[in-house]
Scaffold this motif. Sequence first.
Motif, short mmCIF file in Angstrom:
data_model
loop_
_atom_site.label_atom_id
_atom_site.label_comp_id
_atom_site.label_asym_id
_atom_site.label_seq_id
_atom_site.Cartn_x
_atom_site.Cartn_y
_atom_site.Cartn_z
N PHE A 128 45.45 23.28 -10.27
CA PHE A 128 44.85 23.59 -8.97
C PHE A 128 45.02 25.05 -8.57
N GLY A 129 45.36 25.90 -9.53
CA GLY A 129 45.45 27.32 -9.26
C GLY A 129 44.13 28.01 -9.51
N GLY A 130 44.00 29.23 -8.99
CA GLY A 130 42.80 30.02 -9.21
C GLY A 130 41.71 29.73 -8.20
N THR A 131 40.46 29.90 -8.62
CA THR A 131 39.31 29.71 -7.74
C THR A 131 38.68 28.35 -8.02
N LEU A 132 38.60 27.51 -7.01
CA LEU A 132 38.06 26.16 -7.13
C LEU A 132 36.95 25.95 -6.12
N ASP A 133 36.12 24.96 -6.38
CA ASP A 133 35.23 24.41 -5.37
C ASP A 133 35.93 23.19 -4.77
N ASN A 134 35.55 22.80 -3.56
CA ASN A 134 36.24 21.65 -2.96
C ASN A 134 36.04 20.37 -3.76
N THR A 135 34.93 20.25 -4.48
CA THR A 135 34.75 19.07 -5.32
C THR A 135 35.74 19.03 -6.48
N ASP A 136 36.23 20.22 -6.90
CA ASP A 136 37.19 20.26 -8.01
C ASP A 136 38.51 19.58 -7.65
N VAL A 137 38.85 19.57 -6.36
CA VAL A 137 40.10 18.94 -5.96
C VAL A 137 40.10 17.47 -6.36
N ALA A 138 39.07 16.74 -5.96
CA ALA A 138 38.98 15.31 -6.31
C ALA A 138 38.80 15.12 -7.81
N ARG A 139 37.95 15.93 -8.43
CA ARG A 139 37.66 15.76 -9.85
C ARG A 139 38.91 15.98 -10.70
N ARG A 140 39.71 16.96 -10.34
CA ARG A 140 40.90 17.25 -11.15
C ARG A 140 42.00 16.21 -10.92
N ILE A 141 42.09 15.68 -9.71
CA ILE A 141 43.02 14.57 -9.50
C ILE A 141 42.57 13.38 -10.32
N ALA A 142 41.28 13.07 -10.27
CA ALA A 142 40.76 11.92 -11.02
C ALA A 142 40.96 12.10 -12.52
N ALA A 143 40.72 13.32 -13.02
CA ALA A 143 40.89 13.57 -14.44
C ALA A 143 42.36 13.43 -14.85
N LEU A 144 43.24 13.90 -13.99
CA LEU A 144 44.67 13.82 -14.27
C LEU A 144 45.13 12.37 -14.44
N LEU A 145 44.49 11.46 -13.68
CA LEU A 145 44.91 10.06 -13.66
C LEU A 145 43.93 9.13 -14.35
N ALA A 146 42.87 9.70 -14.95
CA ALA A 146 41.84 8.91 -15.66
C ALA A 146 41.20 7.90 -14.72
N TRP A 147 40.87 8.33 -13.51
CA TRP A 147 40.21 7.48 -12.51
C TRP A 147 38.70 7.77 -12.52
N ASP A 148 37.92 6.76 -12.19
CA ASP A 148 36.47 6.89 -12.04
C ASP A 148 36.13 7.06 -10.56
N ILE A 149 35.55 8.21 -10.20
CA ILE A 149 35.13 8.40 -8.81
C ILE A 149 33.63 8.66 -8.74
N GLY A 150 32.88 8.03 -9.65
CA GLY A 150 31.44 8.17 -9.63
C GLY A 150 30.79 7.27 -8.60
N SER A 151 29.48 7.14 -8.69
CA SER A 151 28.73 6.29 -7.79
C SER A 151 29.08 4.83 -8.06
N PHE A 152 28.98 3.99 -7.03
CA PHE A 152 29.23 2.55 -7.20
C PHE A 152 28.09 1.89 -7.98
N GLU A 153 26.93 2.55 -8.02
CA GLU A 153 25.77 1.95 -8.68
C GLU A 153 25.87 2.11 -10.20
#
Length: 391
Positions: free
Chosen positions: A366-391
């Motif tokens: 989480f260092g450097g220059t991020l977009d706000n979407t990167d916060v959720a995406r990097r947490i999800a990637a760290l934990l192998a979670w799916d945060i895509g669409s429900f469809e």
Amino acid sequence: GRLAFESMPVTGLVSTWSASNFVTDSGAAATAFGSGVKTDNRYLGLDPERRPRRTLGEAAKEAGWRVGYVTNTRITHATPACFYAHHSDRYDEETVAAQLLDADVDLALGGGLTYFLPVEENGARRDGRNLVEEARERGTRVLLRNDIPAWNGEGRLIGLFANSHLAYELDDRNYPRSRRDPTLAVLARTALDGLSRGDRPFFLMLEGGRIEHAGHEFDAAGVVAETLRFDEAVQVVLDWAEQHPDTLVLLTADHATGGLALNDFARWDALSQRTASVSWLASQIRNAGADAALLAAKTGWTEWTAEEVAAVRSAPDSYEANRRLGRMLALRDGFTWSAKVTDDDTHGHTGEDVPVYASGPGAERFGGTLDNTDVARRIAALLAWDIGSFE
């Protein structure tokens, strides 16, 4: 001195623009760092096509984690709501409150009682539902107003400690201790003690949302007081994480508000003289007939004119009254705030990048220059979670 969160070893900058506007609102911003997708202002947990997006909180529950949300705003307000609700209008807090009842959430602490009670019971719900009683019928423990925040981690807990937002710190400290709202530090400790019971990991979102509200009102003293109170809660979290080194702690903002600039002629000593928020002072002028004497007693500035008081009293609504008084104080204090932006969805938000601080395992992501979407995406990637669409 240094704030507690400045001790966190990893820092970065986060861009905050939304899908519909260079300047985001809290709905779009919290959806971005809660679900990893840019969306339109006003939306909660939806992408721009209004498709529900799986949030970090929902992904955590699917992974078997416990989940909690804590704020000193209404629990139905945009930032916490983005983690459990899916709606195209963040201002429809009646619907958001009903969605909280149906959401798979272990803990929710904040204000907003009015959206859980019908109009007939001094609430704001127009559908006649009493969500407090419905929650209790479902086995949820509900704490109200002056109940002591405490939780042993068993069952589900909702705490609604004020009709709307919890009181500003500058105002709350004027009440007798028995009538004061629980601090964010107390609520943080309650959440950590309860969520950590047992052997399951947990996801906690903790918001110090009244910092932003003071920024809306050009209330520099309020921003300082709210930031210090929030930092007390951060210290509670960091102390807990030190004893549990497998804990990742992230701190960021959904956006900036007010465009505060610090000048070399700022009167820092004036801020310490303030004993009431801009919001409270303006309400006393508009609703209780207060005059220049009250401003002199509560602001530390003794010279107030009848014309200034009249300008606050004649404002078309409470929001503009607050901002008029805030501007008057800013001129005296020597601080500069930007003018209101033109988009009615943002109400004084500004578009600059905001900081992010991180500590614990995975913090380096989480260092450097991020977009706000990167916060959720990097947490999800760290934990192998799916945060895509429900469809």
